[in-house]
Design a protein around this motif. Structure first.
Motif, mmCIF file in Angstrom:
data_model
loop_
_atom_site.group_PDB
_atom_site.id
_atom_site.type_symbol
_atom_site.label_atom_id
_atom_site.label_comp_id
_atom_site.label_asym_id
_atom_site.label_seq_id
_atom_site.Cartn_x
_atom_site.Cartn_y
_atom_site.Cartn_z
ATOM 1 N N GLU A 184 -8.412 -17.344 25.759
ATOM 2 C CA GLU A 184 -7.455 -16.712 25.014
ATOM 3 C C GLU A 184 -6.407 -16.098 25.713
ATOM 4 O OE1 GLU A 184 -8.796 -14.382 21.823
ATOM 5 O OE2 GLU A 184 -10.898 -15.531 21.591
ATOM 6 N N THR A 185 -5.276 -15.897 25.583
ATOM 7 C CA THR A 185 -3.992 -15.245 26.405
ATOM 8 C C THR A 185 -2.860 -15.323 25.336
ATOM 9 O OG1 THR A 185 -2.960 -15.143 28.159
ATOM 10 C CG2 THR A 185 -3.341 -17.462 27.562
ATOM 11 N N SER A 186 -1.950 -14.824 25.546
ATOM 12 C CA SER A 186 -0.612 -14.584 25.024
ATOM 13 C C SER A 186 0.249 -14.240 25.936
ATOM 14 C CB SER A 186 -0.696 -13.432 23.951
ATOM 15 O OG SER A 186 -0.630 -12.220 24.827
ATOM 16 N N TRP A 190 0.546 -10.996 27.442
ATOM 17 C CA TRP A 190 -0.669 -10.675 28.297
ATOM 18 C C TRP A 190 -0.085 -11.246 29.689
ATOM 19 C CZ3 TRP A 190 -3.466 -13.347 31.916
ATOM 20 C CH2 TRP A 190 -4.612 -12.359 32.311
ATOM 21 N N ALA A 241 -5.525 -22.012 24.401
ATOM 22 C CA ALA A 241 -6.632 -21.819 23.394
ATOM 23 C C ALA A 241 -7.198 -22.975 23.025
ATOM 24 C CB ALA A 241 -5.558 -21.189 22.281
ATOM 25 N N SER A 250 -0.092 -20.560 26.119
ATOM 26 C CA SER A 250 -1.272 -20.031 25.424
ATOM 27 C C SER A 250 -2.043 -20.739 24.405
ATOM 28 C CB SER A 250 -0.764 -18.746 24.998
ATOM 29 O OG SER A 250 0.223 -18.828 23.993
ATOM 30 N N GLU A 251 -1.073 -21.630 23.894
ATOM 31 C CA GLU A 251 -1.432 -22.606 22.897
ATOM 32 C C GLU A 251 -2.525 -23.685 23.245
ATOM 33 O OE1 GLU A 251 1.658 -24.437 20.683
ATOM 34 O OE2 GLU A 251 2.367 -22.429 19.920
#
Length: 97
Positions: free
Chosen positions: A33-35, A38, A28, A24-25
């Motif tokens: 955008e994600t996590s 998610w 980004a 996710s980094e």
């Protein structure tokens, strides 16, 4: 009567695992955008292994086959069939198998 047996198995994974947090980094930085939450909620995946440039499924299959032969204590000349299953083939045609 002929029969078949599975007498050995092997596996191969490329590189070090990449966590969802790391992924996710990286995404980004490209504006996506994600996590971790998610990704886990939708896929169940916590981490994955990503092959380096030039590493193909067949390379990993060959490593796994070597491990399986050691596990079974057999030589390649003693094997009649190897089954290859992948969702990430080297090429669409011919198949990795």
């Amino acid at each position: 009567m002929p029969h078949s047996q599975i007498i050995g198995s092997g596996q191969a994974l490329p590189g070090e695992p990449v966590s969802n947090a790391t992924l996710s980094e990286q995404m980004a930085a490209r504006g996506i955008e994600t996590s971790d939450d998610w990704i886990r909620d939708r896929t169940g995946i916590a981490q994955r292994h990503i092959a380096a440039e030039g590493i193909c499924s067949s390379d990993l299959a060959a490593q796994a086959a070597q491990m399986a032969m050691r596990d079974a204590c057999v030589q390649a000349s003693e094997i009649d069939l190897i089954i290859v299953a992948t969702t990430t083939p080297d090429t669409l045609f011919p198949s990795t198998a």
